[in-house]
Design a protein around this motif. Structure first.
Motif, PDB file in Angstrom:
ATOM      1  N   MET A   1       0.879  -1.186   0.000  1.00  0.00           N
ATOM      2  CA  MET A   1       0.000   0.000   0.000  1.00  0.00           C
ATOM      3  C   MET A   1       0.911   1.230   0.000  1.00  0.00           C
ATOM      4  N   PRO A   2       0.858   2.050  -1.053  1.00  0.00           N
ATOM      5  CA  PRO A   2       1.833   3.142  -1.162  1.00  0.00           C
ATOM      6  C   PRO A   2       1.908   4.052   0.055  1.00  0.00           C
ATOM      7  N   ALA A   3       0.790   4.350   0.689  1.00  0.00           N
ATOM      8  CA  ALA A   3       0.822   5.366   1.755  1.00  0.00           C
ATOM      9  C   ALA A   3       1.385   4.836   3.063  1.00  0.00           C
ATOM     10  N   THR A   4       1.674   3.534   3.162  1.00  0.00           N
ATOM     11  CA  THR A   4       1.967   2.969   4.488  1.00  0.00           C
ATOM     12  C   THR A   4       3.401   2.486   4.660  1.00  0.00           C
ATOM     13  N   PHE A   5       4.294   2.887   3.739  1.00  0.00           N
ATOM     14  CA  PHE A   5       5.658   2.331   3.840  1.00  0.00           C
ATOM     15  C   PHE A   5       6.356   2.727   5.142  1.00  0.00           C
ATOM     16  N   ALA A   6       5.965   3.866   5.727  1.00  0.00           N
ATOM     17  CA  ALA A   6       6.614   4.296   6.975  1.00  0.00           C
ATOM     18  C   ALA A   6       6.397   3.262   8.087  1.00  0.00           C
ATOM     19  N   LYS A   7       5.312   2.468   7.976  1.00  0.00           N
ATOM     20  CA  LYS A   7       5.049   1.441   8.990  1.00  0.00           C
ATOM     21  C   LYS A   7       6.048   0.275   8.885  1.00  0.00           C
ATOM     22  N   VAL A   8       6.732   0.156   7.753  1.00  0.00           N
ATOM     23  CA  VAL A   8       7.671  -0.958   7.569  1.00  0.00           C
ATOM     24  C   VAL A   8       9.067  -0.569   8.061  1.00  0.00           C
ATOM     25  N   ILE A   9       9.357   0.720   8.011  1.00  0.00           N
ATOM     26  CA  ILE A   9      10.683   1.189   8.427  1.00  0.00           C
ATOM     27  C   ILE A   9      10.782   1.059   9.947  1.00  0.00           C
ATOM     28  N   GLY A  10      11.850   0.385  10.392  1.00  0.00           N
ATOM     29  CA  GLY A  10      12.007   0.144  11.827  1.00  0.00           C
ATOM     30  C   GLY A  10      11.571  -1.270  12.228  1.00  0.00           C
ATOM     31  N   THR A  11      10.999  -2.033  11.286  1.00  0.00           N
ATOM     32  CA  THR A  11      10.643  -3.435  11.557  1.00  0.00           C
ATOM     33  C   THR A  11      11.780  -4.332  11.072  1.00  0.00           C
ATOM     34  N   LYS A  12      11.551  -5.652  11.115  1.00  0.00           N
ATOM     35  CA  LYS A  12      12.588  -6.593  10.667  1.00  0.00           C
ATOM     36  C   LYS A  12      12.849  -6.480   9.153  1.00  0.00           C
ATOM     37  N   ARG A  13      12.010  -5.729   8.455  1.00  0.00           N
ATOM     38  CA  ARG A  13      12.208  -5.579   7.004  1.00  0.00           C
ATOM     39  C   ARG A  13      13.022  -4.325   6.660  1.00  0.00           C
TER      40      ARG A  13
END
Ligand SMILES: Cc1cc2nc3c(=O)[nH]c(=O)nc-3n(C[C@H](O)[C@H](O)[C@H](O)COP(=O)(O)OP(=O)(O)OC[C@H]3O[C@@H](n4cnc5c(N)ncnc54)[C@H](O)[C@@H]3O)c2cc1C
Length: 260
Positions: A46-58
């Motif tokens: 989902m383009p608007a939600t990439f900030a939720k992935v930064i800081g995770t195991k990805r």
């Protein structure tokens, strides 16, 4: 036991997925190794939600050295750590860079990297939904589109900048990069088009391609001054040796490639 392939690609990011696609399509046996997990997190796509992935195991979060120009602070540097690498967590802005930068690389001795050399490759790669002609391609594998939603504040900002005297720019990958306007994005129908989506998925079922996620490349094997193989640790902690009949390609990103 040593695994044997034609090519080994270390890092399944933007470049690793792309080069793996080209090699497998050319009939080569390829081992593609990725330190992070698969890209099966909805917030990647989902383009608007990439900030939720930064800081995770990805993601990896590196830090700069203390920077004198920001009061000695260390700045965080996020990098992708999943299939697609940076292209799975980035802001999707489709920006090729300044023509002059490529020409300066040519002038420094990098033949084949002048703007006139790379432009045809950019055009072959691109499937632009709105632009074509001198600077754009419409038949390539990489979808490029306009944002489906423009926030009222973004519209007001772009208008205000023009009122302040900045030129409107309709195409930051066209004749000039300067100006104010809206970026195009590497999205299709409001879904991220990462290198994993565009280049890895189409060859995922090819029996010449082996993709291992959770594979941390640690050591290169050198023969006569050239890499002939490498070692990697699997997600369950096993050390595996692999060798390449043709080449080992290091595509772990600008920071991790020299570090690893
Ligand atoms: C938050 C963010 C926003 C960005 N926004 C934009 C943008 O809007 N537009 C744009 O054009 N560019 C943007 N970029 C930059 C762009 O994403 C990168 O330039 C590009 O992805 C780099 O590609 P790469 O193949 O060199 O490396 P990467 O895509 O980083 O791939 C490297 C891969 O190697 C893996 N790896 C690392 N070490 C090892 C190891 N030891 N063993 C195995 N695998 C390993 C990593 O997990 C990663 O998947 C952004 C980047 C980030 C992080």
């Amino acid at each position: 036991m040593t695994q044997i392939f034609d090519y080994i690609v270390a890092g399944a990011g933007s470049s690793g997925c792309t080069v793996a696609n080209r090699l497998v399509t050319a009939g080569k046996r390829v081992l593609l190794l990725e330190a992070g997990p698969r890209d099966n997190d909805k917030f990647i796509h989902m383009p608007a939600t990439f900030a939720k992935v930064i800081g995770t195991k990805r993601s990896f979060i590196y830090e700069s050295e203390p920077e004198t120009n920001v009061g000695g602070r260390r700045l965080p540097i996020p990098q992708g750590r999943t299939l697609g690498g940076g292209s799975s967590i980035n802001a999707m802005l489709y920006i090729r860079g300044q023509h002059e930068d490529y020409d300066s690389w040519r002038d420094l001795g990098c033949s084949g990297w002048a703007w006139s050399d790379v432009l045809p490759a950019f055009k072959r790669l691109e499937r632009n939904e709105r632009l074509e002609g001198t600077y754009h391609g419409t038949n390539g594998p990489l979808p490029v589109s306009d944002a489906r939603h423009k926030h009222p504040l973004s519209l007001a900002y772009v208008k205000a900048a023009q009122q302040a005297g900045y030129r409107y720019n309709d195409d930051f990958n066209g004749e000039r990069q300067e100006g104010v306007g809206f970026y195009q994005l590497t999205t299709l129908d409001a879904v991220r088009q990462s290198a994993a989506t565009v280049f890895l998925k189409p060859v995922a079922g090819n029996r010449n391609l082996t993709v291992v996620t959770g594979a941390q490349v640690s050591t290169l094997t050198l023969e006569n001054g050239a890499a002939s193989g490498l070692s990697y640790t699997t997600a369950d902690g096993r050390m595996v040796q692999a060798s390449a009949k043709e080449e080992v390609i290091l595509a772990a990103g600008a920071l991790a490639t020299p570090k690893s």
